[in-house]
Design a protein around this motif. Structure first.
Motif, PDB file in Angstrom:
ATOM      1  N   ASN A 103      58.972  29.512-126.044  1.00 43.66           N
ATOM      2  CA  ASN A 103      58.981  30.780-125.307  1.00 43.66           C
ATOM      3  C   ASN A 103      60.216  30.907-124.425  1.00 43.66           C
ATOM      4  O   ASN A 103      60.810  31.984-124.334  1.00 43.66           O
ATOM      5  CB  ASN A 103      57.715  30.919-124.446  1.00 43.66           C
ATOM      6  N   VAL A 104      60.599  29.820-123.777  1.00 44.07           N
ATOM      7  CA  VAL A 104      61.775  29.846-122.901  1.00 44.07           C
ATOM      8  C   VAL A 104      63.034  30.124-123.728  1.00 44.07           C
ATOM      9  O   VAL A 104      63.888  30.923-123.330  1.00 44.07           O
ATOM     10  CB  VAL A 104      61.895  28.523-122.113  1.00 44.07           C
ATOM     11  N   LEU A 105      63.133  29.514-124.888  1.00 44.26           N
ATOM     12  CA  LEU A 105      64.287  29.728-125.764  1.00 44.26           C
ATOM     13  C   LEU A 105      64.317  31.168-126.280  1.00 44.26           C
ATOM     14  O   LEU A 105      65.372  31.816-126.296  1.00 44.26           O
ATOM     15  CB  LEU A 105      64.221  28.738-126.929  1.00 44.26           C
ATOM     16  N   ALA A 106      63.156  31.700-126.660  1.00 41.33           N
ATOM     17  CA  ALA A 106      63.086  33.085-127.146  1.00 41.33           C
ATOM     18  C   ALA A 106      63.461  34.071-126.039  1.00 41.33           C
ATOM     19  O   ALA A 106      64.184  35.048-126.285  1.00 41.33           O
ATOM     20  CB  ALA A 106      61.684  33.382-127.663  1.00 41.33           C
ATOM     21  N   THR A 107      62.999  33.826-124.819  1.00 38.14           N
ATOM     22  CA  THR A 107      63.329  34.694-123.691  1.00 38.14           C
ATOM     23  C   THR A 107      64.828  34.651-123.409  1.00 38.14           C
ATOM     24  O   THR A 107      65.449  35.685-123.161  1.00 38.14           O
ATOM     25  CB  THR A 107      62.539  34.275-122.433  1.00 38.14           C
ATOM     26  N   ARG A 108      65.414  33.469-123.467  1.00 39.93           N
ATOM     27  CA  ARG A 108      66.863  33.330-123.257  1.00 39.93           C
ATOM     28  C   ARG A 108      67.621  34.149-124.285  1.00 39.93           C
ATOM     29  O   ARG A 108      68.563  34.866-123.963  1.00 39.93           O
ATOM     30  CB  ARG A 108      67.259  31.861-123.354  1.00 39.93           C
ATOM     31  N   SER A 112      69.974  37.447-123.622  1.00 42.17           N
ATOM     32  CA  SER A 112      71.362  37.427-124.079  1.00 42.17           C
ATOM     33  C   SER A 112      71.664  38.678-124.909  1.00 42.17           C
ATOM     34  O   SER A 112      72.709  39.316-124.742  1.00 42.17           O
ATOM     35  CB  SER A 112      71.608  36.162-124.905  1.00 42.17           C
ATOM     36  N   ASP A 113      70.727  39.035-125.788  1.00 39.20           N
ATOM     37  CA  ASP A 113      70.896  40.245-126.599  1.00 39.20           C
ATOM     38  C   ASP A 113      70.933  41.500-125.730  1.00 39.20           C
ATOM     39  O   ASP A 113      71.733  42.408-125.961  1.00 39.20           O
ATOM     40  CB  ASP A 113      69.764  40.372-127.628  1.00 39.20           C
ATOM     41  N   LEU A 114      70.065  41.562-124.716  1.00 32.91           N
ATOM     42  CA  LEU A 114      70.039  42.725-123.819  1.00 32.91           C
ATOM     43  C   LEU A 114      71.354  42.851-123.053  1.00 32.91           C
ATOM     44  O   LEU A 114      71.886  43.953-122.901  1.00 32.91           O
ATOM     45  CB  LEU A 114      68.866  42.636-122.844  1.00 32.91           C
TER      46      LEU A 114
END
Length: 149
Positions: A103-108, A112-114
């Motif tokens: 989850n932490v990696l997906a949020t990062r 980054s995309d945003l």
């Protein structure tokens, strides 16, 4: 034997980590690509790696494993270390584990995309507080005790 690895570039808790490692008599490797003043502590080894993207991260990821503790704010490095069996803490004391690293990696990646999609987006993370430092000290104490078992 437990080793404490510090991803030292932009790490605000090097001195605190050294105090805890010394109390537990755990060797500590402070890894960066330069610019650090070496510690006089015989338990602390300053590791200077060549310049380049993620060289310090790769050095740590290649060595950290079960029984070790890694301090980093770099989420991809944290994921590699968790996968290798090391215990990982962020600078604010947040533990990164098998249960939460995905989850932490997906949020990062999402953040980054945003940021990439909106070049006018301002601001960064919140500042590092005394409460963060205190949480880090408590968490490192717990993780070193657990790693030594």
């Amino acid at each position: 034997m437990t080793t404490l690895y510090i991803d030292a570039d932009a790490c605000p808790v090097k001195a605190e980590a050294e105090r805890v490692a010394t109390r537990h008599k755990v060797p500590m490797k402070v890894v960066s690509n330069g610019g650090l003043r070496p510690s006089q502590n015989p338990l602390v080894e300053t590791v200077i790696v060549p310049e380049g993207p993620d060289i310090a991260d790769m050095w740590i990821a290649d060595r950290a494993g079960p029984g070790d503790v890694v301090i980093t704010g770099d989420i991809p490095l944290a994921a590699k270390c968790v996968e290798a069996g090391a215990r990982v803490l962020k600078h604010n004391g947040e533990a990164l584990t098998q249960a939460n690293i995905g989850n932490v990696l997906a949020t990062r990646d999402l953040m980054s995309d945003l940021r990439a999609a909106d070049p006018f987006r301002q601001g960064g993370g919140k500042g590092f507080t005394k409460a963060d430092r205190s949480r880090f000290l408590d968490a490192l104490e717990r993780e070193l005790r657990a790693a030594k078992r």
